[in-house]
Design an enzyme around this catalytic site. Structure first.
Site, mmCIF file in Angstrom:
data_model
loop_
_atom_site.group_PDB
_atom_site.id
_atom_site.type_symbol
_atom_site.label_atom_id
_atom_site.label_comp_id
_atom_site.label_asym_id
_atom_site.label_seq_id
_atom_site.Cartn_x
_atom_site.Cartn_y
_atom_site.Cartn_z
ATOM 1 N N HIS A 210 -6.486 -5.769 -2.644
ATOM 2 C CA HIS A 210 -7.005 -6.091 -1.429
ATOM 3 C C HIS A 210 -7.139 -7.444 -1.054
ATOM 4 O O HIS A 210 -7.908 -7.516 0.337
ATOM 5 C CB HIS A 210 -8.587 -4.989 -1.566
ATOM 6 C CG HIS A 210 -8.674 -3.723 -1.771
ATOM 7 N ND1 HIS A 210 -9.423 -2.945 -1.977
ATOM 8 C CD2 HIS A 210 -7.445 -3.041 -1.460
ATOM 9 C CE1 HIS A 210 -9.128 -1.702 -2.016
ATOM 10 N NE2 HIS A 210 -7.950 -1.717 -1.772
ATOM 11 N N THR A 211 -6.732 -8.317 -1.377
ATOM 12 C CA THR A 211 -6.820 -9.665 -0.941
ATOM 13 C C THR A 211 -6.215 -9.918 0.209
ATOM 14 O O THR A 211 -6.440 -10.984 0.880
ATOM 15 C CB THR A 211 -6.373 -10.814 -2.162
ATOM 16 O OG1 THR A 211 -6.663 -11.994 -1.741
ATOM 17 C CG2 THR A 211 -4.939 -10.656 -2.392
ATOM 18 N N ASP B 209 -10.486 -9.382 2.390
ATOM 19 C CA ASP B 209 -10.841 -10.711 1.893
ATOM 20 C C ASP B 209 -11.510 -11.541 2.955
ATOM 21 O O ASP B 209 -10.416 -11.873 3.907
ATOM 22 C CB ASP B 209 -9.935 -11.237 1.055
ATOM 23 C CG ASP B 209 -9.972 -12.612 0.615
ATOM 24 O OD1 ASP B 209 -10.799 -13.070 0.849
ATOM 25 O OD2 ASP B 209 -9.004 -13.270 0.016
ATOM 26 N N VAL C 171 0.444 10.076 -6.074
ATOM 27 C CA VAL C 171 0.427 11.313 -5.967
ATOM 28 C C VAL C 171 1.222 12.334 -6.917
ATOM 29 O O VAL C 171 0.694 12.660 -7.882
ATOM 30 C CB VAL C 171 1.126 11.588 -4.236
ATOM 31 C CG1 VAL C 171 0.950 13.142 -3.999
ATOM 32 C CG2 VAL C 171 -0.036 10.941 -3.408
ATOM 33 N N ASP D 177 -3.972 -14.152 -3.016
ATOM 34 C CA ASP D 177 -4.650 -15.071 -3.965
ATOM 35 C C ASP D 177 -5.898 -14.154 -4.667
ATOM 36 O O ASP D 177 -5.787 -13.105 -4.626
ATOM 37 C CB ASP D 177 -5.272 -16.200 -3.167
ATOM 38 C CG ASP D 177 -6.058 -15.933 -2.243
ATOM 39 O OD1 ASP D 177 -6.786 -15.029 -2.054
ATOM 40 O OD2 ASP D 177 -6.199 -16.618 -1.142
ATOM 41 N N ARG E 176 0.619 -1.282 0.007
ATOM 42 C CA ARG E 176 -0.085 0.246 -0.004
ATOM 43 C C ARG E 176 0.835 1.218 0.059
ATOM 44 O O ARG E 176 0.446 2.086 -0.710
ATOM 45 C CB ARG E 176 -0.887 0.020 1.235
ATOM 46 C CG ARG E 176 -2.134 1.016 1.065
ATOM 47 C CD ARG E 176 -3.027 0.704 2.176
ATOM 48 N NE ARG E 176 -4.020 1.500 2.397
ATOM 49 C CZ ARG E 176 -4.129 2.398 3.392
ATOM 50 N NH1 ARG E 176 -3.457 2.278 4.498
ATOM 51 N NH2 ARG E 176 -5.254 3.298 3.427
ATOM 52 N N THR F 68 -9.744 -15.724 2.912
ATOM 53 C CA THR F 68 -8.174 -16.044 2.941
ATOM 54 C C THR F 68 -7.609 -14.788 3.272
ATOM 55 O O THR F 68 -6.570 -14.327 2.533
ATOM 56 C CB THR F 68 -7.523 -16.814 1.892
ATOM 57 O OG1 THR F 68 -7.820 -16.056 0.728
ATOM 58 C CG2 THR F 68 -8.274 -18.215 1.900
ATOM 59 N N PRO G 126 -7.137 7.139 -4.318
ATOM 60 C CA PRO G 126 -8.769 6.905 -4.130
ATOM 61 C C PRO G 126 -9.238 6.708 -2.811
ATOM 62 O O PRO G 126 -8.804 5.978 -1.968
ATOM 63 C CB PRO G 126 -8.657 5.450 -4.874
ATOM 64 C CG PRO G 126 -7.390 5.430 -5.713
ATOM 65 C CD PRO G 126 -6.410 6.085 -4.963
ATOM 66 N N HIS H 232 0.442 4.349 -2.643
ATOM 67 C CA HIS H 232 0.152 5.680 -2.188
ATOM 68 C C HIS H 232 1.055 6.639 -2.720
ATOM 69 O O HIS H 232 0.776 7.940 -2.900
ATOM 70 C CB HIS H 232 -0.099 5.816 -0.640
ATOM 71 C CG HIS H 232 -1.659 5.330 -0.204
ATOM 72 N ND1 HIS H 232 -2.260 6.012 0.566
ATOM 73 C CD2 HIS H 232 -2.219 4.263 -0.457
ATOM 74 C CE1 HIS H 232 -3.449 5.187 0.740
ATOM 75 N NE2 HIS H 232 -3.395 4.088 0.108
ATOM 76 N N ASP H 233 2.495 6.191 -2.722
ATOM 77 C CA ASP H 233 3.524 7.063 -3.346
ATOM 78 C C ASP H 233 3.202 7.294 -4.816
ATOM 79 O O ASP H 233 3.184 8.464 -5.005
ATOM 80 C CB ASP H 233 4.808 6.270 -2.983
ATOM 81 C CG ASP H 233 5.914 7.042 -3.486
ATOM 82 O OD1 ASP H 233 5.909 8.234 -3.242
ATOM 83 O OD2 ASP H 233 7.013 6.503 -4.093
ATOM 84 N N GLY I 269 4.180 10.603 -8.333
ATOM 85 C CA GLY I 269 4.637 9.355 -9.011
ATOM 86 C C GLY I 269 5.600 8.680 -8.102
ATOM 87 O O GLY I 269 5.578 8.920 -6.780
#
Length: 332
Positions: free
Chosen positions: A195-196, A248, A72, A256, A64, A251, A165, A68-69, A74
């Site tokens: 997001h898994t 998720d 913004v 996955d 993440r 799992t 976002p 997030h870097d 680049g």
């Protein structure tokens, strides 16, 4: 003469490919630090593995951080800068404050690298490598990380508020946000798959479980379901803003394709997850979701490609920026 011309063109192509890397890496190259810091990838990998063993959530946090870097200014490690002088840290922006983690792990990697090869490896490249190794540590795919980024000497607090976002974003907003970064709807679906292995705070999904709209009602999500009630037990209508739930639910500790199975069933945790199917009027994005839900290998291959693409957003190279000695501060 024609043979000579063809030979010269071949030499030119080889030369430019050699300094520019493959087309996948853009202006970055593989093995950028082969001579100057040969143990780089091994040192980063080991440090990430140890950090994830100590705290399994750290894998998602490092991935993440890179995301997030890049979104913004680049992929330039601006997200790592603390407030100092004229710099207002991106860490204080709405999407990041009390949310982004992993800064200490990056600091530790930087410390080790400064001991091994001083003033050589950029913090931006550390983020890119740590993100890849974090995914691999949780069973996800391995991809080539092209290197040669340099670090920004400024941050953008306003950019972090504008371009990262939000968890309640509409599909239209997400598409526009990704397009702003040169990423298409395929990249949107693919990178959402990260997001898994993440968790989100109650504050991020409260609206999702107490304000169900007609679109989601029509896509398998009904008030009073076991899924909804379980989330409400974690996240009441008020209070417990920092309580965590996995994005998720199947799992949560593995990288996955189960995230896509979740949102097909209307059980994505965030509004921004579920809009991939509930607001896709054309059906193109939903087709991507179904494809990944049915084929994990396809998702893994696509994820690596999208990460390489994301890792090239507005990078600094050559004489641009600097190689920070401390990832939290610009060089004095």
């Amino acid at each position: 003469m024609d043979l000579l011309r063809k030979w010269l063109m071949m030499v030119v192509l080889i030369f430019f490919n050699g300094i520019g890397g493959s087309s996948d890496g853009g202006p970055l190259v593989l093995d950028y630090y082969k001579e100057t810091c040969p143990l780089l990838e091994e040192l980063v990998q080991r440090t990430v593995e140890i950090a994830v063993l100590r705290d399994p959530r750290m894998a998602a946090s490092l991935l993440r951080l890179h995301f997030h870097d890049c979104f913004v200014m680049g992929c330039d490690a601006s997200v790592l800068l603390d407030s100092s002088g004229s710099i207002i840290s991106e860490k204080q922006a709405g999407p990041n404050i009390n949310s982004l983690r992993g800064f200490e792990v990056v600091d530790h990697i930087k410390y080790i690298l400064e001991e091994a090869c001083p003033s050589t490896v950029s913090c931006a490249d550390i983020l890119a490598l740590a993100a890849r190794d974090a995914v691999v540590s949780r069973g996800g795919p391995r991809w080539n990380v092209y290197l040669g980024r340099r670090d920004s000497i400024k941050a953008s607090f306003d950019g972090a508020n504008k371009f990262v976002p939000a968890p309640n974003s509409s599909l239209e907003t997400l598409i526009a946000n990704f397009q702003e970064q040169g990423l298409d709807t395929g990249d949107l679906v693919t990178l959402s798959g990260s997001h898994t292995m993440e968790k989100a705070k109650c504050l991020s999904f409260r609206q999702r479980i107490y304000e169900i709209n007609s679109e989601e009602q029509s896509y398998h999500y009904k008030r009073g379901t076991t899924f909804q009630r379980s989330l409400q037990s974690i996240c009441p209508k008020s209070g417990r803003d920092s309580a965590l739930a996995p994005l998720d639910s199947m799992t949560p500790a593995r990288f996955d394709n189960h995230y896509f199975l979740n949102i097909i069933q209307g059980q994505g945790l965030l509004i921004s997850d579920n809009v991939l199917v509930s607001q896709d009027l054309e059906g193109e994005i939903r087709e991507h979701v179904w494809a990944y839900a049915n084929n994990q290998e396809l998702f893994f291959a696509s994820f690596g490609n999208s990460m390489i693409k994301m890792g090239n957003i507005n990078i600094l190279t050559g004489e641009q920026g600097e190689i920070r000695k401390n990832c939290r501060f610009v060089n004095s």
